[in-house]
Scaffold this motif. Sequence first.
Motif, PDB file in Angstrom:
ATOM      1  N   ARG A 712       6.124   3.542   7.909  1.00  0.00           N
ATOM      2  CA  ARG A 712       6.017   2.147   7.474  1.00  0.00           C
ATOM      3  C   ARG A 712       5.885   1.988   5.963  1.00  0.00           C
ATOM      4  NH1 ARG A 712       1.948  -0.803  11.831  1.00  0.00           N
ATOM      5  NH2 ARG A 712       2.958  -0.052  13.734  1.00  0.00           N
ATOM      6  N   ALA A 713       5.643   3.092   5.264  1.00  0.00           N
ATOM      7  CA  ALA A 713       5.318   2.980   3.846  1.00  0.00           C
ATOM      8  C   ALA A 713       6.401   2.264   3.057  1.00  0.00           C
ATOM      9  CB  ALA A 713       5.068   4.376   3.264  1.00  0.00           C
ATOM     10  N   GLU A 714       7.645   2.700   3.165  1.00  0.00           N
ATOM     11  CA  GLU A 714       8.704   2.132   2.316  1.00  0.00           C
ATOM     12  C   GLU A 714       9.095   0.736   2.766  1.00  0.00           C
ATOM     13  OE1 GLU A 714      12.968   3.466   0.323  1.00  0.00           O
ATOM     14  OE2 GLU A 714      11.997   4.727   1.847  1.00  0.00           O
ATOM     15  N   ASP A 715       9.218   0.504   4.080  1.00  0.00           N
ATOM     16  CA  ASP A 715       9.661  -0.805   4.559  1.00  0.00           C
ATOM     17  C   ASP A 715       8.617  -1.887   4.338  1.00  0.00           C
ATOM     18  OD1 ASP A 715      12.007   0.353   5.363  1.00  0.00           O
ATOM     19  OD2 ASP A 715      11.324   0.706   7.427  1.00  0.00           O
ATOM     20  N   GLU A 716       7.369  -1.587   4.565  1.00  0.00           N
ATOM     21  CA  GLU A 716       6.340  -2.626   4.525  1.00  0.00           C
ATOM     22  C   GLU A 716       5.685  -2.769   3.165  1.00  0.00           C
ATOM     23  OE1 GLU A 716       3.494  -2.369   7.626  1.00  0.00           O
ATOM     24  OE2 GLU A 716       4.983  -2.186   9.237  1.00  0.00           O
ATOM     25  N   THR A 717       5.752  -1.752   2.322  1.00  0.00           N
ATOM     26  CA  THR A 717       5.095  -1.844   1.016  1.00  0.00           C
ATOM     27  C   THR A 717       6.060  -1.682  -0.145  1.00  0.00           C
ATOM     28  OG1 THR A 717       4.613   0.532   0.875  1.00  0.00           O
ATOM     29  CG2 THR A 717       3.036  -0.845   2.058  1.00  0.00           C
ATOM     30  N   GLY A 718       7.286  -1.237   0.126  1.00  0.00           N
ATOM     31  CA  GLY A 718       8.241  -1.019  -0.948  1.00  0.00           C
ATOM     32  C   GLY A 718       7.923   0.189  -1.791  1.00  0.00           C
ATOM     33  N   ALA A 719       7.127   1.114  -1.265  1.00  0.00           N
ATOM     34  CA  ALA A 719       6.724   2.296  -2.024  1.00  0.00           C
ATOM     35  C   ALA A 719       7.384   3.523  -1.432  1.00  0.00           C
ATOM     36  CB  ALA A 719       5.201   2.456  -1.987  1.00  0.00           C
ATOM     37  N   THR A 720       7.939   4.359  -2.302  1.00  0.00           N
ATOM     38  CA  THR A 720       8.531   5.618  -1.843  1.00  0.00           C
ATOM     39  C   THR A 720       7.501   6.738  -1.812  1.00  0.00           C
ATOM     40  OG1 THR A 720       9.192   6.108  -4.123  1.00  0.00           O
ATOM     41  CG2 THR A 720      10.804   4.998  -2.710  1.00  0.00           C
ATOM     42  N   ASN A 721       6.328   6.489  -2.379  1.00  0.00           N
ATOM     43  CA  ASN A 721       5.236   7.453  -2.357  1.00  0.00           C
ATOM     44  C   ASN A 721       4.195   6.963  -1.350  1.00  0.00           C
ATOM     45  OD1 ASN A 721       2.890   8.977  -2.873  1.00  0.00           O
ATOM     46  ND2 ASN A 721       3.524   9.339  -4.992  1.00  0.00           N
ATOM     47  N   VAL A 722       3.990   7.729  -0.303  1.00  0.00           N
ATOM     48  CA  VAL A 722       3.087   7.279   0.755  1.00  0.00           C
ATOM     49  C   VAL A 722       1.649   7.177   0.261  1.00  0.00           C
ATOM     50  CG1 VAL A 722       2.574   9.578   1.665  1.00  0.00           C
ATOM     51  CG2 VAL A 722       2.510   7.608   3.193  1.00  0.00           C
ATOM     52  N   VAL A 723       1.292   7.989  -0.732  1.00  0.00           N
ATOM     53  CA  VAL A 723      -0.060   7.898  -1.276  1.00  0.00           C
ATOM     54  C   VAL A 723      -0.264   6.552  -1.954  1.00  0.00           C
ATOM     55  CG1 VAL A 723      -1.711   8.934  -2.862  1.00  0.00           C
ATOM     56  CG2 VAL A 723      -0.165  10.386  -1.535  1.00  0.00           C
ATOM     57  N   ASN A 724       0.757   6.108  -2.692  1.00  0.00           N
ATOM     58  CA  ASN A 724       0.678   4.780  -3.314  1.00  0.00           C
ATOM     59  C   ASN A 724       0.477   3.697  -2.267  1.00  0.00           C
ATOM     60  OD1 ASN A 724       1.230   6.151  -5.615  1.00  0.00           O
ATOM     61  ND2 ASN A 724       3.282   5.318  -5.926  1.00  0.00           N
ATOM     62  N   ALA A 725       1.248   3.803  -1.178  1.00  0.00           N
ATOM     63  CA  ALA A 725       1.173   2.785  -0.134  1.00  0.00           C
ATOM     64  C   ALA A 725      -0.211   2.735   0.495  1.00  0.00           C
ATOM     65  CB  ALA A 725       2.234   3.052   0.933  1.00  0.00           C
ATOM     66  N   ILE A 726      -0.796   3.894   0.723  1.00  0.00           N
ATOM     67  CA  ILE A 726      -2.120   3.939   1.345  1.00  0.00           C
ATOM     68  C   ILE A 726      -3.167   3.324   0.432  1.00  0.00           C
ATOM     69  CG2 ILE A 726      -3.940   5.489   2.151  1.00  0.00           C
ATOM     70  CD1 ILE A 726      -1.741   7.396   3.091  1.00  0.00           C
ATOM     71  N   ILE A 727      -3.153   3.725  -0.831  1.00  0.00           N
ATOM     72  CA  ILE A 727      -4.198   3.286  -1.758  1.00  0.00           C
ATOM     73  C   ILE A 727      -4.037   1.816  -2.140  1.00  0.00           C
ATOM     74  CG2 ILE A 727      -5.148   3.628  -4.073  1.00  0.00           C
ATOM     75  CD1 ILE A 727      -4.543   6.574  -3.796  1.00  0.00           C
ATOM     76  N   VAL A 728      -2.815   1.403  -2.436  1.00  0.00           N
ATOM     77  CA  VAL A 728      -2.586   0.074  -2.995  1.00  0.00           C
ATOM     78  C   VAL A 728      -2.422  -0.992  -1.921  1.00  0.00           C
ATOM     79  CG1 VAL A 728      -1.089  -1.291  -4.488  1.00  0.00           C
ATOM     80  CG2 VAL A 728      -1.550   1.088  -5.050  1.00  0.00           C
ATOM     81  N   ASP A 729      -1.800  -0.631  -0.800  1.00  0.00           N
ATOM     82  CA  ASP A 729      -1.475  -1.649   0.188  1.00  0.00           C
ATOM     83  C   ASP A 729      -2.294  -1.491   1.465  1.00  0.00           C
ATOM     84  OD1 ASP A 729      -0.136  -3.271   2.149  1.00  0.00           O
ATOM     85  OD2 ASP A 729       1.492  -3.449   0.722  1.00  0.00           O
ATOM     86  N   PHE A 730      -2.135  -0.385   2.161  1.00  0.00           N
ATOM     87  CA  PHE A 730      -2.808  -0.215   3.437  1.00  0.00           C
ATOM     88  C   PHE A 730      -4.334  -0.225   3.287  1.00  0.00           C
ATOM     89  CE2 PHE A 730       1.187   2.183   4.842  1.00  0.00           C
ATOM     90  CZ  PHE A 730       1.740   1.022   5.365  1.00  0.00           C
ATOM     91  N   ARG A 731      -4.827   0.298   2.185  1.00  0.00           N
ATOM     92  CA  ARG A 731      -6.279   0.338   1.956  1.00  0.00           C
ATOM     93  C   ARG A 731      -6.651  -0.505   0.752  1.00  0.00           C
ATOM     94  NH1 ARG A 731      -8.403   6.055   1.165  1.00  0.00           N
ATOM     95  NH2 ARG A 731     -10.320   4.860   0.990  1.00  0.00           N
ATOM     96  N   ALA A 732      -6.027  -1.640   0.622  1.00  0.00           N
ATOM     97  CA  ALA A 732      -6.256  -2.458  -0.571  1.00  0.00           C
ATOM     98  C   ALA A 732      -7.711  -2.906  -0.676  1.00  0.00           C
ATOM     99  CB  ALA A 732      -5.328  -3.669  -0.549  1.00  0.00           C
TER     100      ALA A 732
END
Length: 792
Positions: A712-732
Amino acid sequence: MLVAIVAHFALAAVLPLIGRRYGRVAFLVGALAPAATLGYALSRAGEAVSGTPPVDTVAWAPVIGLEFTARLDELALLLILLVSGIGAVVLCYYSQYAKADDHRTAARDSALLVTFAGAMLGLVLADDVISLYLFWELTTVCSFLLVGGDGVAKRLRKSATQALLVTSLGGLAMLLGLILLGTAAGTMRISEILADPPSGGIVTAALLLILLGALTKSAQVPFHPWLPSAMVAPTPVSAYLHAAAMVKAGVYLVARFSPGFADHPAWWIPVVVCGLWTMLLGGFRALRQYDLKTLLAYGTISQLGFLMIMLGSGTWMSALAAGTLILAHGLFKSALFLTVGIIDKRAGTRDIRELSGLGRQWRTLTTLATFAAMSMAGLPPLLGFIGKEVALEALFGGDTLDQVIGVGVAIGSVLTVAYSLRFLRGAFGTKPDMAAAEPVPCGRLMTGLVAIPALAGLVLAFVPEVIEPMEAGYADGYGSHPGYHLALWHGITPALLISVGIVVVGFLVHRYAGLQRLGGYVPEPLRAQTWYTKSVESLEFLAQGVTGRIQVGSLPVYLGVILTTLVVVPGAGLLSGGVEFGELRLVDNWLQLPLSVLVLAAAVTALIARRRLTAVLLAGVVGYGIGAWFVVDGGADLALAQFLVETLTLVVFVFVIRRFPPRFIENRGYVHGRWPKAIVSVAAGTFVAVLAVLYSGYTSGMPEGSREYIQRAEDETGATNVVNAIIVDFRAFDTIGEITVLAVAATGAASLILARSRKRGGPEPGERDRSAEPDHAGSDTTSAADTPEVTS
């Protein structure tokens, strides 16, 4: 059903306001919630016993299957009669028992009692293990607060703490058991677990842990001392929590799970053995008590053991007896406790050595208490007699083991008759060597409230068909209906003859002075209270020893313990094998090699540096080198965070070390301590390095949550780095919380530094602060008195 639970908590939230303004009226207002719940439950009684009980569900974490499910079946309905019915009576009684001018106590106790009633209601209705545990612990907290009262007297704090420690210990064990059982069954729904009970070693462990929670909550041997100790609570609290409701929670837990595990040895053997031991010991100790409440407390322990025996027997007849006795016990024991409250309040004492002649003065109350005591002793025509007859029929009509258990129950019932007579004679009898008490009114309203549970046991004995569908419906979970029905008269049966013998022998035990003197005596080393005290003292000694050896005020020791734990615990799992790793690569990018050399060189040089500033700068090089690694590996955001942290750390270090000597101080006597530090450091560093290399190639067995993050990282957050997605979006929100905590900590640290500077007295405005000037030629101009000694 869910609305009823919420209504209790909502009403409890406003009762402190009512209590502070109107005093005892708060108890009458609080009685509305359990009274309305009782009416609602009775209106749906037909559905509850129909075989398709009503169910309400609210999902509070549906993704992971967490929900609260309320299920009104026969057992839940039976307990609601006690929880809500006795709860409403006790709250009304408390409105007369409490002092008229003590608004503070009225506000606190009314709110806590209604909260407890709501928690017990949620407990008996819960059909999922997590909700059951939450309500279970809420009843424990309410009991602690009600027993402890205002907490001024030491005996209140001690008794409340003992009840909390014992029941909380069992509750934590029960939680683990419930989770293990739900995991083994593949569902957290209690009804689904019982419909298809799992098996195996894990289930055996789970059942034992669940039983530990039940035994502690229902004051079974050897966990029983907390119940007599809790008699320091106000009598209405004892009547509700420690007679009708809270102590039934453990019995309810056994009753709830017994239909699915009654034939499991790990279940029925501990239940029967502990129940029989508890019944005999509780009845034996009651024979020696002079305080009426303590006498009833040991009698309650004995009766709870009786209930456990019947639930552990695992037959249809024993389950019917257990259901009947649960209701009968709640009625007669609450009536007796409320009677003691009137005696204590009006006569000024509960000691039977100081009471005489009350039976002639309070004839109505004496009659009601006699009905309740007769039901407790198992005499006709009362509900307690019907329940005991079914129990004797179930045990002596079974196999050899059941008959052996029946002999133990018969002995326990003899003790029950003896202490029931002791209660009546001690409370209301006229002693020939004592003057009669001064005539005082016992209070019509309070006596009328005692009449409700006392007469209910009498009325239900003549119309047992009113409650039989509820109790027989629960018993159907143990097997087919044998055609037995509740009644006052079944003819001249072996159970009736045994019952007559029990009454006769119990009367003789009461009358024989020698047995009365011997009764209840237990040597001090064998008393459970002694073992509880020794256990608490040993735990405190162990805690002080561990704390004294670990919390030594030394940063190297703290780091050593942490790093040693890091190596030993995960290292044991790594050495055990069973993990498959993927193909390992030397490098992913050739720039990693020079960066690695730079980081290693800086780290080694920092260890041998003699100047503090040099060591700090070299540590900064290590941090910046790690940030450069992040850049090479494509984690630019992580590199930015690393650079910011390193920069701020260097600034802070520079501000701090300027107060220290420029060179490290060598402590010659402490050189021997370097080798343990070096060993721990090298072992921890090597372990982390090896673990990082191994797991960098780990690809199999990825958890479901990790796969979901990657997908879900790239589709839902627009991030190609899953760590970025977790820190910035999923765990905002989590990240914002961490930033807030850091900001608060930094603000606090800055405030302390500024406050310390003002306290010492800084330079006047316009005056130069010489302490901030750099030292010349590396000379140490700081006096020894102002320099803290720092050892490496």
